[in-house]
Enzyme design. Structure first.
Site, PDB file in Angstrom:
ATOM      1  N   LYS A  13       0.944  -1.259  -0.080  1.00  0.00           N
ATOM      2  CA  LYS A  13       0.075  -0.224   0.000  1.00  0.00           C
ATOM      3  C   LYS A  13       0.860   1.245  -0.232  1.00  0.00           C
ATOM      4  CE  LYS A  13      -2.631  -0.592   3.694  1.00  0.00           C
ATOM      5  NZ  LYS A  13      -2.139  -2.044   4.058  1.00  0.00           N
ATOM      6  N   ARG A  58      -9.489   1.406   8.694  1.00  0.00           N
ATOM      7  CA  ARG A  58      -8.963   0.093   8.989  1.00  0.00           C
ATOM      8  C   ARG A  58     -10.054  -0.753   9.664  1.00  0.00           C
ATOM      9  NH1 ARG A  58      -3.391   0.983   8.556  1.00  0.00           N
ATOM     10  NH2 ARG A  58      -2.140  -0.906   8.990  1.00  0.00           N
ATOM     11  N   ARG A  92      11.423  -6.802   4.851  1.00  0.00           N
ATOM     12  CA  ARG A  92      11.500  -5.262   4.642  1.00  0.00           C
ATOM     13  C   ARG A  92      12.590  -4.500   5.527  1.00  0.00           C
ATOM     14  NH1 ARG A  92       5.706  -2.412   4.450  1.00  0.00           N
ATOM     15  NH2 ARG A  92       5.716  -2.772   6.527  1.00  0.00           N
ATOM     16  N   ARG A 137      11.408  -2.386  10.896  1.00  0.00           N
ATOM     17  CA  ARG A 137      10.280  -1.847  11.795  1.00  0.00           C
ATOM     18  C   ARG A 137      10.065  -2.766  12.780  1.00  0.00           C
ATOM     19  NH1 ARG A 137       5.489   0.149   7.723  1.00  0.00           N
ATOM     20  NH2 ARG A 137       4.359  -0.757   9.438  1.00  0.00           N
ATOM     21  N   ARG A 164      -0.663  -8.933  12.947  1.00  0.00           N
ATOM     22  CA  ARG A 164      -1.103  -7.910  12.437  1.00  0.00           C
ATOM     23  C   ARG A 164      -1.971  -8.705  11.399  1.00  0.00           C
ATOM     24  NH1 ARG A 164       4.046  -5.043  10.028  1.00  0.00           N
ATOM     25  NH2 ARG A 164       2.533  -3.568   9.086  1.00  0.00           N
TER      26      ARG A 164
HETATM   27  P1  AMP Z   1       1.065   1.002   8.531  1.00  0.00           P
HETATM   28  O1  AMP Z   1       1.912   1.610   8.107  1.00  0.00           O
HETATM   29  O2  AMP Z   1      -0.329   1.410   7.781  1.00  0.00           O
HETATM   30  O3  AMP Z   1       1.321  -0.569   8.379  1.00  0.00           O
HETATM   31  O4  AMP Z   1       0.494   1.260   9.853  1.00  0.00           O
HETATM   32  C1  AMP Z   1       1.419   0.924  11.051  1.00  0.00           C
HETATM   33  C2  AMP Z   1       0.758   0.907  12.238  1.00  0.00           C
HETATM   34  O5  AMP Z   1       0.368   2.069  12.656  1.00  0.00           O
HETATM   35  C3  AMP Z   1      -0.509  -0.085  12.220  1.00  0.00           C
HETATM   36  O6  AMP Z   1      -0.235  -1.483  12.667  1.00  0.00           O
HETATM   37  C4  AMP Z   1      -1.383   0.388  13.336  1.00  0.00           C
HETATM   38  O7  AMP Z   1      -0.856   0.152  14.943  1.00  0.00           O
HETATM   39  C5  AMP Z   1      -1.480   2.010  13.226  1.00  0.00           C
HETATM   40  N1  AMP Z   1      -2.338   2.411  12.439  1.00  0.00           N
HETATM   41  C6  AMP Z   1      -1.986   2.961  11.193  1.00  0.00           C
HETATM   42  N2  AMP Z   1      -3.249   3.074  10.543  1.00  0.00           N
HETATM   43  C7  AMP Z   1      -4.144   2.966  11.645  1.00  0.00           C
HETATM   44  C8  AMP Z   1      -5.736   3.111  11.636  1.00  0.00           C
HETATM   45  N3  AMP Z   1      -6.448   3.630  10.375  1.00  0.00           N
HETATM   46  N4  AMP Z   1      -6.218   2.788  12.704  1.00  0.00           N
HETATM   47  C9  AMP Z   1      -5.605   2.162  13.846  1.00  0.00           C
HETATM   48  N5  AMP Z   1      -4.253   2.293  13.757  1.00  0.00           N
HETATM   49  C10 AMP Z   1      -3.634   2.416  12.563  1.00  0.00           C
END
Ligand code: AMP
Length: 218
Positions: free
Chosen positions: A13, A88, A127, A160, A171
């Site tokens: 994404k 989400r 990654r 990360r 996740r």
């Molecule tokens: P990502 O980079 O999109 O994988 O986001 C990394 C982390 O940020 C996720 O695993 C969540 O802990 C938090 N996060 C990102 N977007 C959201 C969202 N819309 N709602 C809740 N937590 C989020």
């Protein structure tokens, strides 16, 4: 054009969002990026979010929704945006509708990046991200020339905290339980377009751009 990008963690994404937003000249709004910037900046929001992020859990809706509300109200989002990582949960999707309604806007399309879970685990555990410029590498698919060093800026690469194998599995469970229902939600509203997210990055970008192009002219 107002677009939401959905798909499991590791679907690409973030990478695709960058290219798609560039192509259609709309801002990419990534909740994960905003949270990470707050963590690096040592803000109160960052401290709150980090606990959940490190565990691979979702940050509570109250925190996330307020942040998105604020971001979508900014000038650069007035004529379009690409949301990456939000909504989400189905509740967040409802909140997004309310925010857009308040702003006198509506969502055009939801692009779903499809990829199976074995591939997700392979992608995420390999990654590596640059501490300095944020460039993302992959030990197998896109390795930097020098181990542990960013090929773009020479910065140090790190994994990360939420990309470790155990957290990745968690996740994926969180995705299946909380985020996957969004697919049915948007599909029921006939706003969903799905593409195959396997294969070379540029091929997926091409598929994404072709799928979205009809919505750009509206
Ligand atoms: P990502 O980079 O999109 O994988 O986001 C990394 C982390 O940020 C996720 O695993 C969540 O802990 C938090 N996060 C990102 N977007 C959201 C969202 N819309 N709602 C809740 N937590 C989020």
């Amino acid at each position: 054009m107002r677009v939401v990008l959905v798909g499991p963690p590791g679907a690409g994404k973030g990478t695709q969002a960058e290219f798609i937003a560039g192509h259609f000249a709309i801002p990419k709004i990534s909740t994960g990026d905003i949270f990470r910037a707050n963590v690096s900046g040592g803000t109160e929001l960052g401290r709150e979010a980090k606990k959940y992020m490190d565990a691979g859990d979702l940050v509570p809706d109250e925190v996330t929704i307020a942040m998105v509300h604020d971001r979508l109200g900014q000038d650069d989002a007035a004529s379009g945006f690409l949301l990456d990582g939000f909504p989400r949960t189905v509740r967040q999707a409802g909140e997004l509708d309310s925010i857009l309604e308040e702003l006198g806007r509506s969502l055009d399309v939801v692009l779903d990046l499809e990829v199976d879970s074995d591939e997700v685990v392979r992608r995420l555990s390999g990654r590596r991200t640059c501490k300095q410029c944020g460039q993302v590498w992959h030990l197998e698919y896109d390795p930097p020339q020098q181990d542990g060093i960013c090929g773009r800026c020479g910065g140090e690469l790190y994994q990360r905290d939420d990309d470790s194998a155990a957290t990745v599995r968690h996740r994926l469970d969180v995705y299946a339980a909380q985020t996957a229902p969004l697919i049915a939600f948007y599909s029921g509203r006939e706003q969903l377009v799905s593409i195959d997210a396997l294969g070379a990055v540029e091929d997926v970008t091409e598929r994404a751009i072709s799928a979205l192009a009809p919505f750009d002219a509206r």
